[in-house]
Scaffold this motif. Structure first.
Motif, PDB file in Angstrom:
ATOM      1  N   GLY A 118       0.824  -1.210   0.000  1.00 41.20           N
ATOM      2  CA  GLY A 118       0.000   0.000   0.000  1.00 41.20           C
ATOM      3  C   GLY A 118       0.854   1.255   0.000  1.00 41.20           C
ATOM      4  N   ILE A 119       1.950   1.233   0.756  1.00 41.26           N
ATOM      5  CA  ILE A 119       2.881   2.368   0.776  1.00 41.26           C
ATOM      6  C   ILE A 119       3.517   2.535  -0.602  1.00 41.26           C
ATOM      7  N   LEU A 120       3.897   1.431  -1.226  1.00 44.41           N
ATOM      8  CA  LEU A 120       4.458   1.483  -2.577  1.00 44.41           C
ATOM      9  C   LEU A 120       3.468   2.147  -3.532  1.00 44.41           C
ATOM     10  N   LEU A 121       2.194   1.740  -3.468  1.00 46.23           N
ATOM     11  CA  LEU A 121       1.174   2.332  -4.333  1.00 46.23           C
ATOM     12  C   LEU A 121       0.978   3.816  -4.035  1.00 46.23           C
ATOM     13  N   ALA A 122       1.014   4.186  -2.757  1.00 47.31           N
ATOM     14  CA  ALA A 122       0.853   5.598  -2.390  1.00 47.31           C
ATOM     15  C   ALA A 122       2.004   6.444  -2.930  1.00 47.31           C
ATOM     16  N   ASP A 123       3.225   5.913  -2.863  1.00 52.41           N
ATOM     17  CA  ASP A 123       4.374   6.638  -3.403  1.00 52.41           C
ATOM     18  C   ASP A 123       4.276   6.762  -4.921  1.00 52.41           C
ATOM     19  N   LEU A 124       3.863   5.700  -5.590  1.00 47.83           N
ATOM     20  CA  LEU A 124       3.674   5.733  -7.041  1.00 47.83           C
ATOM     21  C   LEU A 124       2.589   6.743  -7.404  1.00 47.83           C
ATOM     22  N   PHE A 125       1.490   6.753  -6.644  1.00 43.99           N
ATOM     23  CA  PHE A 125       0.392   7.692  -6.864  1.00 43.99           C
ATOM     24  C   PHE A 125       0.884   9.135  -6.740  1.00 43.99           C
ATOM     25  N   SER A 126       1.646   9.407  -5.683  1.00 42.03           N
ATOM     26  CA  SER A 126       2.148  10.759  -5.454  1.00 42.03           C
ATOM     27  C   SER A 126       3.064  11.207  -6.583  1.00 42.03           C
ATOM     28  N   HIS A 127       3.949  10.324  -7.007  1.00 40.62           N
ATOM     29  CA  HIS A 127       4.879  10.639  -8.098  1.00 40.62           C
ATOM     30  C   HIS A 127       4.104  10.898  -9.399  1.00 40.62           C
ATOM     31  N   ALA A 128       3.135  10.045  -9.699  1.00 41.21           N
ATOM     32  CA  ALA A 128       2.340  10.201 -10.920  1.00 41.21           C
ATOM     33  C   ALA A 128       1.540  11.502 -10.892  1.00 41.21           C
ATOM     34  N   CYS A 129       0.982  11.849  -9.748  1.00 44.14           N
ATOM     35  CA  CYS A 129       0.234  13.103  -9.625  1.00 44.14           C
ATOM     36  C   CYS A 129       1.119  14.311  -9.906  1.00 44.14           C
ATOM     37  N   CYS A 130       2.313  14.308  -9.344  1.00 44.11           N
ATOM     38  CA  CYS A 130       3.239  15.431  -9.559  1.00 44.11           C
ATOM     39  C   CYS A 130       3.627  15.541 -11.024  1.00 44.11           C
ATOM     40  N   LYS A 131       3.963  14.428 -11.652  1.00 41.89           N
ATOM     41  CA  LYS A 131       4.355  14.452 -13.063  1.00 41.89           C
ATOM     42  C   LYS A 131       3.195  14.913 -13.943  1.00 41.89           C
ATOM     43  N   TYR A 132       1.982  14.422 -13.662  1.00 41.06           N
ATOM     44  CA  TYR A 132       0.823  14.806 -14.463  1.00 41.06           C
ATOM     45  C   TYR A 132       0.506  16.288 -14.275  1.00 41.06           C
ATOM     46  N   ALA A 133       0.610  16.779 -13.055  1.00 44.80           N
ATOM     47  CA  ALA A 133       0.352  18.201 -12.790  1.00 44.80           C
ATOM     48  C   ALA A 133       1.346  19.070 -13.561  1.00 44.80           C
ATOM     49  N   GLN A 134       2.613  18.685 -13.572  1.00 47.38           N
ATOM     50  CA  GLN A 134       3.626  19.432 -14.320  1.00 47.38           C
ATOM     51  C   GLN A 134       3.313  19.437 -15.812  1.00 47.38           C
ATOM     52  N   ARG A 135       2.946  18.278 -16.329  1.00 47.73           N
ATOM     53  CA  ARG A 135       2.686  18.154 -17.765  1.00 47.73           C
ATOM     54  C   ARG A 135       1.411  18.866 -18.192  1.00 47.73           C
ATOM     55  N   SER A 136       0.361  18.757 -17.374  1.00 49.02           N
ATOM     56  CA  SER A 136      -0.951  19.275 -17.770  1.00 49.02           C
ATOM     57  C   SER A 136      -1.160  20.741 -17.410  1.00 49.02           C
ATOM     58  N   GLY A 137      -0.382  21.247 -16.430  1.00 46.69           N
ATOM     59  CA  GLY A 137      -0.594  22.608 -15.962  1.00 46.69           C
ATOM     60  C   GLY A 137      -1.757  22.725 -14.990  1.00 46.69           C
ATOM     61  N   ARG A 138      -2.359  21.602 -14.622  1.00 43.86           N
ATOM     62  CA  ARG A 138      -3.455  21.603 -13.654  1.00 43.86           C
ATOM     63  C   ARG A 138      -2.875  21.597 -12.251  1.00 43.86           C
ATOM     64  N   SER A 139      -3.699  21.968 -11.271  1.00 44.16           N
ATOM     65  CA  SER A 139      -3.217  21.987  -9.885  1.00 44.16           C
ATOM     66  C   SER A 139      -2.971  20.559  -9.399  1.00 44.16           C
ATOM     67  N   LEU A 140      -2.055  20.433  -8.458  1.00 48.29           N
ATOM     68  CA  LEU A 140      -1.741  19.128  -7.902  1.00 48.29           C
ATOM     69  C   LEU A 140      -2.979  18.503  -7.262  1.00 48.29           C
ATOM     70  N   MET A 141      -3.775  19.294  -6.546  1.00 48.27           N
ATOM     71  CA  MET A 141      -4.984  18.770  -5.906  1.00 48.27           C
ATOM     72  C   MET A 141      -5.979  18.255  -6.947  1.00 48.27           C
TER      73      MET A 141
END
Length: 109
Positions: free
Chosen positions: A60-83
């Motif tokens: 579960g921790i592994l998935l949470a870390d992957l989720f956090s990393h993916a959210c940050c990368k997607y926010a950077q790419r899309s220009g949308r807010s992290l939330m």
């Protein structure tokens, strides 16, 4: 039946290069690869090390870390807010997981 989604890259697929190893990995003699993800024939394919030790909570921790990393990368790419990215990704995860449960469980991958 599970929904099939086509996954593509932006750009020329024939020129996609392998990802670089993360910083610090080569310097750590105890480092090892856990997960490898690919898109093949428009679908996600993956290999997960079979010899990884840990409890369900550790995964579960592994998935949470992957989720956090993916959210940050997607926010950077899309220009949308992290939330906004977190909410959208979590909603997609919950919908997909719920659909798989309705179709007979999570045993298939």
């Amino acid at each position: 039946m599970e929904e099939v989604r086509t996954i593509t890259t932006t750009g020329q697929e024939s020129l996609v290069e392998a990802l670089a190893m993360p910083k610090g990995v080569e310097a750590d003699p105890a480092s090892f690869e856990i997960l490898r993800l690919w898109v093949a024939n428009g679908r996600l394919s993956m290999n997960l090390r079979h010899d990884i030790e840990g409890e369900a909570e550790d995964f579960g921790i592994l998935l949470a870390d992957l989720f956090s990393h993916a959210c940050c990368k997607y926010a950077q790419r899309s220009g949308r807010s992290l939330m906004e990215c977190r909410e959208g990704m979590l909603l997609g995860f919950l919908q997909h997981t719920h659909a798989r449960i309705r179709c007979g469980g999570l045993t298939g991958h």
